[in-house]
Design an enzyme around this catalytic site. Structure first.
Site, short mmCIF file in Angstrom:
data_model
loop_
_atom_site.label_atom_id
_atom_site.label_comp_id
_atom_site.label_asym_id
_atom_site.label_seq_id
_atom_site.Cartn_x
_atom_site.Cartn_y
_atom_site.Cartn_z
N ASP A 44 -2.95 15.43 -31.96
CA ASP A 44 -1.93 14.57 -31.42
C ASP A 44 -2.17 13.87 -30.22
OD1 ASP A 44 -0.21 14.77 -33.86
OD2 ASP A 44 1.22 15.83 -32.78
N LYS A 52 6.79 11.88 -28.01
CA LYS A 52 6.74 10.98 -29.01
C LYS A 52 7.80 11.42 -30.20
CE LYS A 52 4.49 13.88 -32.17
NZ LYS A 52 5.07 14.58 -33.22
O1 C5P Z 1 -4.53 19.75 -34.08
P1 C5P Z 1 -3.40 20.98 -33.75
O2 C5P Z 1 -3.83 22.10 -32.99
O3 C5P Z 1 -2.19 20.14 -33.20
O4 C5P Z 1 -2.94 21.55 -35.37
C1 C5P Z 1 -2.45 22.65 -35.18
C2 C5P Z 1 -2.21 23.37 -36.74
O5 C5P Z 1 -1.59 22.47 -37.60
C3 C5P Z 1 -3.87 23.19 -37.34
O6 C5P Z 1 -4.36 24.36 -37.08
C4 C5P Z 1 -3.53 22.93 -38.91
O7 C5P Z 1 -3.22 24.34 -39.20
C5 C5P Z 1 -2.50 22.00 -38.84
N1 C5P Z 1 -2.59 20.70 -38.87
C6 C5P Z 1 -3.19 20.21 -40.21
N2 C5P Z 1 -3.52 18.90 -40.11
C7 C5P Z 1 -3.20 17.97 -39.26
C8 C5P Z 1 -2.79 18.49 -38.15
C9 C5P Z 1 -2.46 19.75 -37.95
O8 C5P Z 1 -3.40 20.91 -41.15
N3 C5P Z 1 -3.40 16.78 -39.38
#
Ligand code: C5P
Length: 290
Positions: free
Chosen positions: A134, A11
């Site tokens: 995501d 994406k």
């Molecule tokens: O959800 P994911 O593991 O992809 O997110 C990785 C990191 O990115 C999270 O631990 C957080 O620190 C940050 N993040 C965030 N807000 C989001 C998505 C990700 O702060 N909406």
């Protein structure tokens, strides 16, 4: 034993606004996701013991890998036989193209189908979100507006087949680091938290693609550029290539440029011979979930 060969598409984000930091440590955001033709291949097979292999030696083979974790969750939740997964990787890792999240969603959908589990979309979405912010998008794919952590999704009409050039720097940017850096920059500058833009017609912004629209920007660009100054130089260079729209995708470090024609896109690629690049096109939901 049953086996399935599935494609797992990357994406890009047409825009990404980071709103406030939440109590759970995540940030509320507003984004528009877009499926693109660049994809990994996954061969998923029923088996007696779980196994994972890939042609990309940089990837972890244990449950640090989202595809492995997705398979584990399905086996644990639905008490089905394990699967072996063979992953052929083309989507750059740590590039903001959602490769790991896409692989995880592909595993969820494939296991659901392989074992005829008939899981409700609500339950599947909850499992997807538990794997990463995501992942839910990749269950829907196509073009979609997202809010919350990225899981409150509204499908948008397909933008048509737009030629894209991806510029992929060697160094990845960690998603967590990009969000933290953005908080730091905003605190330092005394910038108040961004609030969701009221009344912005994203639809009309998307209709102006690939000529470009100034509202389609990415808040994490400033953070990634300050963590990785050479990325800004690459971005400035890409901006001189005649693309109508040109931005970093997700938390980076991949830069994406949208062109009016494949000829213009290919000419731009030729002038980036010194950097890893890839070409792709936007794809519809139907194509992404074939
Ligand atoms: O959800 P994911 O593991 O992809 O997110 C990785 C990191 O990115 C999270 O631990 C957080 O620190 C940050 N993040 C965030 N807000 C989001 C998505 C990700 O702060 N909406």
């Amino acid at each position: 034993m049953e086996r399935m060969l599935v494609r797992s598409f990357a994406k890009i984000n047409w825009m990404l606004r980071v709103l406030g930091r939440r109590e759970d440590g995540y940030h509320d955001l507003e984004t528009i996701f877009q499926s693109i033709s660049l994809h990994d291949d996954l061969l998923i097979e029923e088996s007696d013991a779980p196994a994972f292999s890939t042609d990309d030696r940089s990837l972890p083979l244990d449950d640090r890998n989202l595809a492995v974790r997705a398979a584990q969750v399905m086996v644990d939740e639905f008490r089905v036989n394990p699967v072996t997964i063979r992953l052929t990787k083309r989507i750059p890792v740590g590039g903001g193209l959602g490769g790991g999240s896409s692989n995880a969603a592909a595993v969820l959908l494939a296991v659901n189908k392989l074992y005829s589990l008939d899981i409700s979309s609500r339950r599947l979405r909850a499992i997807a979100l538990s794997l990463g912010s995501d992942v839910p998008f990749f269950l829907e794919a196509g073009t979609a507006h997202a809010s919350g952590r990225g899981e409150v999704l509204t499908a948008l009409p397909f933008v048509g087949r737009i030629p894209l050039l991806l510029v992929i720097p060697e160094a990845p940017v960690s998603t967590a680091a990009a969000f933290t850096q953005l908080d730091l920059l905003r605190n330092r500058a005394g910038v108040p938290e961004t609030v969701a833009a009221a009344g912005v017609s994203w639809l009309s912004s998307l209709e102006r693609l690939p000529a470009g629209d100034s509202s389609l920007t990415n808040d994490l660009e400033a953070a990634a550029f300050s963590l990785m100054p050479p990325l800004k130089l690459l971005f400035d260079r890409l901006q001189t290539q005649g693309a109508g729209w040109c931005h970093m995708t997700g938390s980076g470090s991949t830069l994406v440029a949208a062109f009016a024609s494949t000829e213009e896109r290919d000419a731009a690629r030729d002038s980036f011979g010194d950097v890893r690049t890839a070409i792709a096109e936007t794809i519809s939901r139907e194509q992404a979930l074939e």
